[in-house]
Design a protein around this motif. Structure first.
Motif, PDB file in Angstrom:
ATOM      1  N   ASP A 200     -10.448  -2.591   2.230  1.00 51.10           N
ATOM      2  CA  ASP A 200      -9.745  -1.438   1.600  1.00 51.10           C
ATOM      3  C   ASP A 200      -8.863  -0.879   2.757  1.00 51.10           C
ATOM      4  O   ASP A 200      -9.104  -1.255   3.874  1.00 51.10           O
ATOM      5  CB  ASP A 200     -10.734  -0.482   1.217  1.00 51.10           C
ATOM      6  N   ASP A 201      -7.766  -0.325   2.084  1.00 41.47           N
ATOM      7  CA  ASP A 201      -6.748   0.220   2.974  1.00 41.47           C
ATOM      8  C   ASP A 201      -7.292   1.113   4.015  1.00 41.47           C
ATOM      9  O   ASP A 201      -6.704   0.879   5.344  1.00 41.47           O
ATOM     10  CB  ASP A 201      -5.425   0.819   2.198  1.00 41.47           C
ATOM     11  N   LYS A 202      -8.127   2.051   3.674  1.00 45.17           N
ATOM     12  CA  LYS A 202      -8.608   2.943   4.652  1.00 45.17           C
ATOM     13  C   LYS A 202      -9.140   2.119   5.935  1.00 45.17           C
ATOM     14  O   LYS A 202      -9.054   2.672   7.050  1.00 45.17           O
ATOM     15  CB  LYS A 202     -10.043   3.650   3.880  1.00 45.17           C
ATOM     16  N   TYR A 203     -10.020   1.117   5.757  1.00 45.77           N
ATOM     17  CA  TYR A 203     -10.477   0.350   6.920  1.00 45.77           C
ATOM     18  C   TYR A 203      -9.428  -0.492   7.476  1.00 45.77           C
ATOM     19  O   TYR A 203      -9.352  -0.595   8.802  1.00 45.77           O
ATOM     20  CB  TYR A 203     -11.701  -0.485   6.500  1.00 45.77           C
ATOM     21  N   LYS A 259     -17.029  -1.968   8.701  1.00 39.90           N
ATOM     22  CA  LYS A 259     -17.239  -0.514   7.787  1.00 39.90           C
ATOM     23  C   LYS A 259     -18.182   0.487   8.645  1.00 39.90           C
ATOM     24  O   LYS A 259     -17.743   1.763   8.542  1.00 39.90           O
ATOM     25  CB  LYS A 259     -17.628  -0.851   6.396  1.00 39.90           C
TER      26      LYS A 259
END
Length: 527
Positions: A200-203, A259
């Motif tokens: 995901d973009d967050k990571y 993550k």
């Protein structure tokens, strides 16, 4: 030991200095960064605006001159990219894309004498490797310049390793142990695997920014037996990764680890001792998210050509605007680490591997001989697979017969002129037999490399007109290619001690021939 005091100093216009696309500060995105890309990245991620403000307020820092080297007639900044970028945006604030930052700089420039930074005093290194030790010293301690984070340090060492420097050489150069060099290479190879994950973009944002992502905590896991078994990886002697799980399972477990590191669940407190690590990974054994029925096995290693991140450079053709891909070449190697040609013929592929591993500057003559051998064998196999060797023999046989006929006529006419004897067919056949002009080619005949490449051009094997035209042009006009493919030239290369090899000529010849070599390899694989 390198004597840095012997390096020339010179004042060079700031607009002439080129930022380094191989700068370890830059996140390796898989493409070559343009000058504009580098400026944008350094402004957003490396406090260049703050540095520009400091230059305005305190004047330029004279105690830390940039280090440059000359490559392809351009001065490339090896050390000091932040400072040079800061000076570039002071000279031309319109290079700053952010409106508020651009306005800030323009306002501060009103009271600044821009003349003092139009030319910068720089040290000129003879090449990249010569500057390594000074650059590392500046960025890992004992200097006012911005320190590199762990990943940038690892990238620097990794780049030198793939350029051909050995672990022993790197250990000596950077005054550290061979174990530390291996740890650095392992960290960077694992980081490269992490960059390829679909997250995901967050990571992904944290990973790509690098300074926010702790490779130390990832290292904490794979240095433990329990963590290494969970991830399903090991390392080869050259510190490259050996994957012991199938692709999907390997990526699932590595993604889980990444993550947990970014979320702060895995750190020096949670996994402090070996008991902590054993307990943590044992607790995952009942998880339905992973398939622990899969045995760790080297046969699961799925590493292949397609997975390697390539540093392809996109350029635009001047003729028709069509985008072309050019393989990036490293100055210490004949070609870049990102080039992989696998034909399926063991000896040819083994020669390619040796050619890829050699340092061009240190082993110029060996590279020249191997390069010629590789091109020769590859071309022969390609033609053989298309049944063109028999066609070449037939054409060569016809050519020999025509030459023999001309020679016979010349001899008979001379004999007639001297003796007045009118020869008949029997005389002609006897003469041909005596001179052993039987015609045809010997059974062990192998066509020359130049003849084979010329045959490819004249045949219908190349369906791409531009490739055919380009190869024809190189064969007709390139002296550097002739030095590689010419029969007499190769004999001189192997047998004549006064016939030198030139590394830049070899690189240029390789780059010109690469499209046809890649075409032949891909064609052989299909067969």
């Amino acid at each position: 030991m390198i004597n840095y005091f012997e390096w020339p100093k010179r004042k060079i216009s700031i607009t002439t200095l080129k930022l380094d696309s191989e700068n370890p500060r830059l996140t390796q995105s898989g493409k070559k960064n343009s000058q504009s890309d580098i400026i944008d990245y350094l402004i957003e991620n490396e406090k260049v605006i703050e540095l520009a403000k400091s230059i305005i307020q305190q004047n330029y820092f004279l105690n830390e001159q940039p280090i440059v080297t000359k490559e392809n007639s351009k001065f490339i900044v090896l050390e000091g990219n932040r400072r040079v970028t800061a000076c570039k945006i002071l000279l031309n604030p319109d290079l700053i894309k952010n409106d508020s930052k651009r306005t800030q700089i323009k306002r501060l420039l009103k009271n600044f004498d821009i003349e003092i930074i139009k030319k910068l005093e720089v040290y000129i290194s003879p090449d990249r490797p010569s500057a390594d030790q000074m650059i590392v010293n500046r960025h890992t301690g004992g200097s006012v310049v911005e320190r590199w984070d762990k990943t940038k340090q690892d990238r620097f060492i990794h780049n030198r390793f793939i350029d051909g420097e050995t672990i022993d050489e790197l250990s000596t150069k950077f005054s550290t142990t061979k174990g530390e060099i291996r740890k650095s290479l392992k960290r960077y190879n694992v980081f490269n695997e992490i960059r390829k994950l679909q997250l995901d973009d967050k990571y992904l944002k944290d990973i790509l920014e690098e300074t926010k992502f702790s490779m130390t905590n990832v290292e904490r896991v794979y240095e433990s037996k329990y963590g290494k078994d969970f991830l399903g990886l090991d390392f080869n002697d050259n510190s490259s990764i050996k994957k012991l799980l199938p692709k999907e399972e390997f990526e699932k477990r590595l993604s889980f680890l990444v993550k947990k590191v970014i979320d702060g669940e895995i750190n020096s407190r949670s996994l402090n001792t070996e008991d902590d690590k054993r307990e943590y990974f044992d607790s995952l054994s009942n998880s339905q998210d992973f398939d622990f029925t899969i045995s760790l096995d080297e046969n699961n290693d799925y590493s292949d050509i397609g997975e390697i991140i390539e540093d392809d450079i996109e350029d635009v053709s001047k003729n028709d605007g069509e985008k072309l891909k050019t393989k990036r070449t490293n100055s210490s190697k004949l070609f870049g680490e990102n080039i992989h040609l696998v034909s399926g013929h063991k000896r040819i592929d083994r020669i390619f591997g040796e050619l890829k591993s050699l340092n061009l500057k240190n082993h110029t003559n060996a590279v020249a001989v191997l390069m010629r051998s590789y091109i020769d064998m590859l071309t022969y196999q390609y033609l053989k697979n298309h049944h063109e060797i028999d066609e070449i023999k037939k054409l060569k046989g016809q050519e020999i017969q025509e030459e023999n006929e001309k020679l016979l006529v010349k001899i008979i006419n001379f004999y007639k002129l001297k003796t007045g004897y009118l020869s008949d067919e029997k005389f002609k056949n006897d003469l041909k037999k005596e001179l052993k002009l039987s015609g045809g080619v010997p059974r062990d005949f192998v066509p020359s490399l130049k003849f084979m490449l010329s045959h490819i051009v004249s045949s219908d094997l190349l369906e791409e007109p531009k490739m055919k035209s380009s190869l024809q042009s190189h064969l007709n006009s390139s002296k550097k290619i002739e030095k590689i493919i010419g029969h007499n030239e190769f004999n001189n290369l192997v047998h004549n001690e006064y016939y030198p090899s030139d590394s830049s000529e070899l690189q240029e010849a390789w780059e010109k021939l690469f499209p046809i070599l890649e075409f032949m390899v891909n064609n052989l694989k299909k067969k």
